[in-house]
Design a protein around this motif. Structure first.
Motif, PDB file in Angstrom:
ATOM      1  N   LEU A 262       0.730  -1.185  -0.331  1.00  0.00           N
ATOM      2  CA  LEU A 262       0.498   0.101  -0.047  1.00  0.00           C
ATOM      3  C   LEU A 262       1.004   1.495   0.468  1.00  0.00           C
ATOM      4  O   LEU A 262       0.421   2.368  -0.452  1.00  0.00           O
ATOM      5  CB  LEU A 262      -1.126   0.342   1.049  1.00  0.00           C
ATOM      6  N   PHE A 263       1.777   1.104   0.160  1.00  0.00           N
ATOM      7  CA  PHE A 263       3.308   2.418   1.236  1.00  0.00           C
ATOM      8  C   PHE A 263       3.650   2.612  -0.863  1.00  0.00           C
ATOM      9  O   PHE A 263       3.682   4.377  -0.846  1.00  0.00           O
ATOM     10  CB  PHE A 263       4.152   2.499   1.670  1.00  0.00           C
ATOM     11  N   ASP A 264       3.549   1.374  -1.317  1.00  0.00           N
ATOM     12  CA  ASP A 264       4.373   1.571  -2.833  1.00  0.00           C
ATOM     13  C   ASP A 264       3.665   1.386  -3.185  1.00  0.00           C
ATOM     14  O   ASP A 264       3.916   2.964  -4.869  1.00  0.00           O
ATOM     15  CB  ASP A 264       5.226   0.068  -2.761  1.00  0.00           C
ATOM     16  N   TYR A 265       2.483   2.158  -3.275  1.00  0.00           N
ATOM     17  CA  TYR A 265       0.878   1.779  -4.466  1.00  0.00           C
ATOM     18  C   TYR A 265       1.213   3.761  -4.217  1.00  0.00           C
ATOM     19  O   TYR A 265       1.070   4.620  -4.874  1.00  0.00           O
ATOM     20  CB  TYR A 265       0.053   1.244  -3.851  1.00  0.00           C
ATOM     21  N   LEU A 266       0.864   3.929  -3.115  1.00  0.00           N
ATOM     22  CA  LEU A 266       1.484   5.380  -2.313  1.00  0.00           C
ATOM     23  C   LEU A 266       2.597   6.127  -3.248  1.00  0.00           C
ATOM     24  O   LEU A 266       2.003   7.899  -3.704  1.00  0.00           O
ATOM     25  CB  LEU A 266       0.774   5.834  -1.045  1.00  0.00           C
ATOM     26  N   VAL A 267       3.409   6.262  -3.167  1.00  0.00           N
ATOM     27  CA  VAL A 267       4.752   6.530  -4.118  1.00  0.00           C
ATOM     28  C   VAL A 267       4.058   6.446  -5.586  1.00  0.00           C
ATOM     29  O   VAL A 267       4.448   7.754  -6.106  1.00  0.00           O
ATOM     30  CB  VAL A 267       5.983   5.838  -3.220  1.00  0.00           C
TER      31      VAL A 267
END
Length: 380
Positions: A262-267
């Protein structure tokens, strides 16, 4: 640092009680893109609780480093009403005990027609201005929603936090399942990177289920307006429901893995500054929701599966059996579970004592099934 926590009190259900929704905010209010995440709308589905708890720790570090570029709102516990339904140690959190009962993720308020009436005389050729116009109209209609009961207040609060977001991610789980998601047909391409990062191999693609679920409600206004104004009104919100495997797939390892995705997707969406992750979506397949076979129990009894989650199956293949414990002849008391489509067994109920006629397994297929009724694709 921009991190703030806001508490939203729900109407008192009974004297001396009050439940609270806590919303975690990162970034400047009004910054874009805005992404909203929540977990536990079905209060008996818990993997998302730990995933968002882990994600919050990651986001606090990113905030301290000044990396938050957009706005992020996280409600890690979206249904305190359902969580309070503790019945002798069991939390039946899918359906409400009060306020008329019903599935917590069905029949959310539909605002599309009301918003269209508000904005129809003000739509112009300025697309950005139209988006602002629509969001303002949504806000005005949300303010008019009733909040007499605790459940009304919860729905109104969650929609107020989410309906102006660019993306809405609603985290759920199944009884026993592989990672999968329910995605509107219009957003298959948009959410493909997210599903790939999560390791999902199955995506269920639908146009409109008729359930008026939370994620559908967040895009229903924009779908209604696009039918009237086409390209003059873009998708102001995109949403999906993510199914984080099964009810018991809860561990620090899973939570770290999913929170990192999820964090990578926000990036990737430039909500957080950083290097965009590499995406390999070669294993992800979208299956039409109206091609999903809901395998039903032919009798009441104990179910035994012959196929594992993730296995390929063929139409006519026996994927398991239900043993009728009250048959007079024990030699013929086993009744087969037969697949009605070619596809992938991706979910099934966790308990092994099943009720006659209930849906106990899901097979993702590729061809429309005649017995699947459009507009009624969810049975509960």
């Amino acid at each position: 640092m921009t991190y703030q926590i806001f508490s939203h009190a729900l109407p008192n259900a009974t004297p001396g009680t009050q439940r609270v929704l806590k919303a975690n905010h990162f970034g400047e209010a009004g910054a874009r893109p805005k992404v909203y995440l929540q977990a536990g709308l079905h209060a008996d589905e818990w993997p998302g609780f730990l995933v968002l708890n882990t994600l919050l720790r990651m986001l606090k570090k990113a905030d301290e480093a000044g990396l938050i570029q957009g706005e992020i709102v996280i409600v890690p516990v979206a249904n305190p009403i359902g969580l309070a339904q503790n019945f002798h140690g069991y939390i039946p959190g899918r359906f409400a005990f009060s306020d008329g009962g019903g599935n917590f993720n069905r029949n959310w308020p539909q605002l599309g027609q009301k918003v269209e009436k508000r904005i129809k005389s003000e739509i112009t050729g300025d697309i950005a201005a139209n988006v602002d116009l629509v969001r303002h109209a949504i806000h005005e209609e949300l303010c008019l929603l009733p909040e007499t009961t605790e459940l009304q207040g919860m729905k109104k609060t969650l929609l107020a936090l989410s309906m102006d977001a660019d993306e809405v991610l609603d985290l759920h789980c199944s009884g026993e399942a592989s990672m999968h998601a329910y995605v509107a047909q219009e957003f298959e391409g948009h959410f493909r990177p997210l599903l790939a990062l999560l390791g999902a191999k199955v995506g269920l693609s639908e146009l409109e289920t008729g359930a008026a679920s939370f994620d559908e409600t967040n895009v229903s206004v924009w779908r209604e307006l696009k039918a009237h104004y086409a390209h003059l009104v873009p998708w102001g919100t995109r949403s999906l429901t993510v199914e984080l495997r099964g009810e018991n797939d809860i561990s620090n390892d899973f939570a770290q893995q999913d929170a990192q995705a999820l964090f990578d997707y926000l990036v990737l969406r430039e909500v957080i500054a950083g290097k965009a992750p590499a995406i390999d979506d070669s294993e992800l397949v979208y299956y039409p929701l109206d091609a999903m076979d809901l395998v039903k129990a032919p009798c009441a009894g104990i179910v035994c599966y012959h196929k594992a989650i993730g296995d390929e199956v063929e139409a006519g293949e026996v994927i398991g059996e239900v043993v009728n414990l009250t048959d007079d002849n024990v030699e013929t008391s086993s009744y087969p579970l037969v697949a009605r489509t070619n596809g992938v067994l991706f979910a099934r109920v966790q308990r092994r004592l099943v009720v006659c006629g209930e849906s106990i397994a899901k097979i993702a297929g590729r061809e429309h099934l005649a017995f699947r009724e459009m507009g009624h694709l969810f049975e509960d």
